[in-house]
Scaffold this motif. Structure first.
Motif, short mmCIF file in Angstrom:
data_model
loop_
_atom_site.label_atom_id
_atom_site.label_comp_id
_atom_site.label_asym_id
_atom_site.label_seq_id
_atom_site.Cartn_x
_atom_site.Cartn_y
_atom_site.Cartn_z
N ASP A 1 20.45 27.12 0.98
CA ASP A 1 21.73 27.62 0.47
C ASP A 1 21.75 29.14 0.44
O ASP A 1 22.75 29.77 0.79
N ARG A 2 20.65 29.71 0.01
CA ARG A 2 20.55 31.17 -0.08
C ARG A 2 20.72 31.82 1.29
O ARG A 2 21.46 32.78 1.45
N ALA A 3 20.03 31.29 2.30
CA ALA A 3 20.12 31.84 3.65
C ALA A 3 21.52 31.68 4.22
O ALA A 3 22.04 32.59 4.86
N GLU A 4 22.15 30.52 4.00
CA GLU A 4 23.51 30.30 4.49
C GLU A 4 24.47 31.31 3.87
O GLU A 4 25.27 31.93 4.58
N PHE A 5 24.40 31.46 2.56
CA PHE A 5 25.28 32.39 1.86
C PHE A 5 25.05 33.82 2.35
O PHE A 5 25.98 34.56 2.64
N PHE A 6 23.78 34.20 2.46
CA PHE A 6 23.42 35.54 2.88
C PHE A 6 23.89 35.84 4.30
O PHE A 6 24.48 36.90 4.56
N LEU A 7 23.66 34.92 5.21
CA LEU A 7 24.08 35.11 6.60
C LEU A 7 25.60 35.20 6.69
O LEU A 7 26.14 36.03 7.43
N HIS A 8 26.30 34.37 5.95
CA HIS A 8 27.76 34.41 5.94
C HIS A 8 28.27 35.75 5.42
O HIS A 8 29.19 36.34 5.99
N LYS A 9 27.66 36.26 4.36
CA LYS A 9 28.06 37.57 3.81
C LYS A 9 27.79 38.68 4.82
O LYS A 9 28.62 39.59 4.97
N LEU A 10 26.65 38.64 5.50
CA LEU A 10 26.36 39.65 6.52
C LEU A 10 27.37 39.59 7.66
O LEU A 10 27.84 40.63 8.14
N TRP A 11 27.74 38.38 8.08
CA TRP A 11 28.74 38.23 9.14
C TRP A 11 30.09 38.81 8.68
O TRP A 11 30.74 39.52 9.42
N GLN A 12 30.49 38.50 7.43
CA GLN A 12 31.75 39.04 6.90
C GLN A 12 31.71 40.57 6.88
O GLN A 12 32.69 41.22 7.23
N GLU A 13 30.58 41.12 6.47
CA GLU A 13 30.43 42.58 6.43
C GLU A 13 30.54 43.17 7.84
O GLU A 13 31.16 44.20 8.05
N SER A 14 29.94 42.50 8.83
CA SER A 14 30.02 42.99 10.21
C SER A 14 31.46 42.95 10.72
O SER A 14 31.87 43.83 11.48
#
Length: 127
Positions: A105-118
């Protein structure tokens, strides 16, 4: 669960709260009701993140999800993020479909946030 939907000009990454099993079951039921065939194939999907954002992801990949996420340097500005998961296609002949994968869950949330930031960085640069 992460779901990647590719379009002609870009893609969209979603972080879903449904479990992988629930989401696939819903898609299968929908396909049965509308008489549509489905094909699910193990595969990979890739997208680019700016190096400054992807660098933060490296520690997360090593800790939990190294078998699902791979990072490769593209150039001085971007890193390629490759995810292992599955493609859900309307038929085995189509190249149109949805990619999905699951990880911590942590990795999914983190990756999604990084994608949104990009995406936010890209829209500021295009203005």
């Amino acid at each position: 669960m992460l779901k990647l939907t590719y379009t002609e000009s870009s893609f969209y990454l979603e972080c879903l709260t449904l479990s992988l099993e629930e989401w696939v079951a819903q898609r299968v039921i929908l396909a049965l009701r509308v008489g549509q065939s489905l094909c699910i194939e193990p595969s990979t999907a890739s997208f680019l993140l700016p190096v400054d954002l992807a660098g933060v992801l490296k520690a997360e990949v090593k800790r939990d999800d190294g078998e699902i996420i791979a990072l490769s340097a593209c150039d001085a500005e971007y890193m390629e993020v490759t995810l292992r998961g599955s493609w859900l296609l309307d038929s085995s002949k189509d190249a149109v479909g949805v990619f999905f994968t699951t990880m911590s869950d942590r990795a999914e949330f983190f990756l999604h946030k990084l994608w949104q930031e990009s995406q936010a960085c890209a829209s500021v640069m295009s203005e």
